[in-house]
Design an enzyme around this catalytic site. Structure first.
Site, mmCIF file in Angstrom:
data_model
loop_
_atom_site.group_PDB
_atom_site.id
_atom_site.type_symbol
_atom_site.label_atom_id
_atom_site.label_comp_id
_atom_site.label_asym_id
_atom_site.label_seq_id
_atom_site.Cartn_x
_atom_site.Cartn_y
_atom_site.Cartn_z
ATOM 1 N N GLU A 1 0.807 -1.220 0.000
ATOM 2 C CA GLU A 1 0.000 0.000 0.000
ATOM 3 C C GLU A 1 0.844 1.275 0.000
ATOM 4 O O GLU A 1 0.757 2.102 0.921
ATOM 5 C CB GLU A 1 -0.946 0.018 1.200
ATOM 6 C CG GLU A 1 -1.919 -1.137 1.226
ATOM 7 C CD GLU A 1 -2.895 -1.066 2.406
ATOM 8 O OE1 GLU A 1 -2.865 -0.079 3.164
ATOM 9 O OE2 GLU A 1 -3.697 -2.002 2.560
ATOM 10 N N GLU B 1 -5.234 -8.565 0.904
ATOM 11 C CA GLU B 1 -5.906 -8.183 2.159
ATOM 12 C C GLU B 1 -7.374 -7.951 1.882
ATOM 13 O O GLU B 1 -7.739 -7.265 0.912
ATOM 14 C CB GLU B 1 -5.369 -6.866 2.742
ATOM 15 C CG GLU B 1 -4.061 -6.953 3.437
ATOM 16 C CD GLU B 1 -3.655 -5.617 4.083
ATOM 17 O OE1 GLU B 1 -4.538 -4.803 4.435
ATOM 18 O OE2 GLU B 1 -2.447 -5.406 4.215
#
Ligand code: IFM
Length: 459
Positions: free
Chosen positions: A180, A362
């Site tokens: 991320e 995720e």
């Protein structure tokens, strides 16, 4: 409590779905700072999060990662928990300051030995290690010389990647460079929610570009050093929506979309920055940089939870402000919007745009929860969330998205950054006072789901 039978019928609730491929990866994810603890043990150097957590008002309840889930000492038990879930993959990150206490130079043998033990334990349990090099815990010594705003950071990261490849690449084949990147750059260099908590636009654009250079350099290192490496990068991808249907908010949402969804994925996989970022990035761009960034990768990791919202904000240098989802939308127990169709569409869009095999690295639901009088955690809302999102993924696969795996965030409740330990995402409950682990109902559900899919999988 959800019985295994109920979980199986949750799979069968979608009879039109085609079986998944036989090698579909079912996993769980964690990250170093969020679970390891052992902050000052065995030669680990300080990370940017160690100091940030100790600044008053930064983290709910003044929590820190000092002990976290004590995974550094309890990793064997945690591997046994993964085995009981029946997952075939575990995604974790290496703490850069544990293996290189000042970020570069002399390696810390004790830190490397911990990851040796972890990887060996996973392989003995027939769980494939998926190693992410960077999940936000930059060595403080590197921050002191500019962190990601320093162009040299790309070289530091390559050297770190070489160390890890040389030490673990005989056993680890799945590597991700960054987790991320748009979160830690936007929150750290613009919003002030993460370290280094600065907010100037030049630094923000420098950090974006240097992280992209670091990604490309590490891909080359891993490719050279690790026989049979399968390399990707992990991006949070979520639809960016205007909080009101006005032209100004629509423009704000488009800017956020470029930063959140494209500032890293596009240069890394397409070789270009979104138009709205080019002006800011140009200051840092040198000849040959795009070739260094856009290196062939084998897969795309997508983290997804819910849509995000923006509103126009003239006072913000970025031209937008982060906004809460509109009133009335379905929400998880911690208030995040629940919208499985947004997940399906994200997977389909990413498939069309990047054309790579996708792993959902995720997905999960947060809650504020505790065991009942019998010591059980009945997280029915998490089960409902996971069930609907896994079905949405399945639908995307049927339509044509090449999705090859899914990892729940997270194996354990853990340190949830600014929210500290208040928000829990685990399949396994952690009693932080005693470090006792308790499998939640969702853990039993996920385990039964994996078994049911395995029975249906195509050979
Ligand atoms: O806990 C985080 C993780 O570190 C990155 N992705 C989102 C999770 C939940 O907020």
């Amino acid at each position: 409590m959800v019985s295994p039978q109920a979980a199986v019928s949750a799979v069968q609730r979608f009879p039109s779905r085609k079986p998944l491929r036989h090698d579909f990866v079912w996993g769980v994810s964690t990250s170093s700072y969020q679970i390891e603890g052992a902050e000052r043990l065995d030669g680990r150097g300080p990370s940017i999060w160690d100091g940030f957590c100790r600044q008053p008002g930064r983290i709910a309840n003044g929590d820190t990662g000092e002990l976290a889930c004590d995974h550094y000492h309890r990793y064997r038990d945690d591997i046994a928990l993964m085995q009981s879930l029946g997952v075939n993959a575990y995604r974790f990150s290496v703490a850069w300051p544990r293996v290189l206490p000042t970020g570069r130079g002399a390696a810390n043998e004790a830190g490397l030995a911990f990851y040796d033990r972890l990887v060996d334990g996973l392989l003995e349990a027939s769980i494939e290690p998926w190693l992410c090099l960077y999940h936000w815990d930059l060595p403080q010594a590197l921050q002191d010389i500019g962190g990601w705003t320093n162009r040299d950071s790309a070289g530091w990261f390559s050297d770190y990647a070489r160390l890890i490849a040389g030490r673990l690449g005989d056993r680890v084949k799945r590597f991700a460079t960054f987790n991320e990147p748009s979160v830690f750059t936007l929150f750290g260099y613009s919003f002030g929610w993460h370290p280094p908590a600065t907010d100037d636009l030049v630094s923000f654009h420098a950090a974006i570009h240097h992280v992209n250079l670091a990604h490309g350099g590490a891909v080359d290192v891993l490719r050279e050093q690790v026989d049979g490496a399968s390399i990707g990068s992990i991006h949070n991808m979520q639809p960016s929506r205007p909080v009101h249907p006005t032209p100004a908010d629509q423009k704000a949402a488009a800017i956020l979309d470029d930063i959140w969804n494209r500032a890293f994925a596009d240069p890394q996989m397409i070789g270009d920055y979104p138009a709205s970022l080019r002006g800011g990035i140009d200051l840092h761009l040198r000849d040959g940089d795009m070739q260094r960034i856009c290196r062939p990768v084998d897969w795309l990791g997508i983290n997804h939870y819910s849509p995000i919202y923006a509103k126009a904000e003239g006072a913000s240098p970025l031209g937008f402000a982060w906004a809460d989802a509109p009133a009335g939308v379905p929400r998880s127990p911690i208030g995040w919007q629940v919208d499985p169709k947004a997940f399906r569409d994200t997977l389909l869009d990413a498939h069309d745009r990047y054309g790579l095999p996708i792993y959902v690295t995720e997905n999960g639901a947060g809650a504020v929860e505790k065991p009942d009088a019998a010591g059980e955690v009945h997280d029915a809302q998490r089960i409902e969330y996971l069930s609907s999102y896994i079905d949405a993924m399945h639908e995307a696969i049927e339509i044509g998205a090449d999705v090859r795996g899914y990892f729940v965030w997270s194996l354990l409740d853990n340190f949830e950054w600014g929210a500290g330990y208040a928000n829990r995402f685990g399949l396994i409950y952690v009693d932080y006072a005693t470090q006792r682990r308790i499998a939640k109902a969702s853990a039993r559900w996920y385990s039964a789901m994996i078994k049911a899919h395995a029975r249906q999988a195509t050979p």
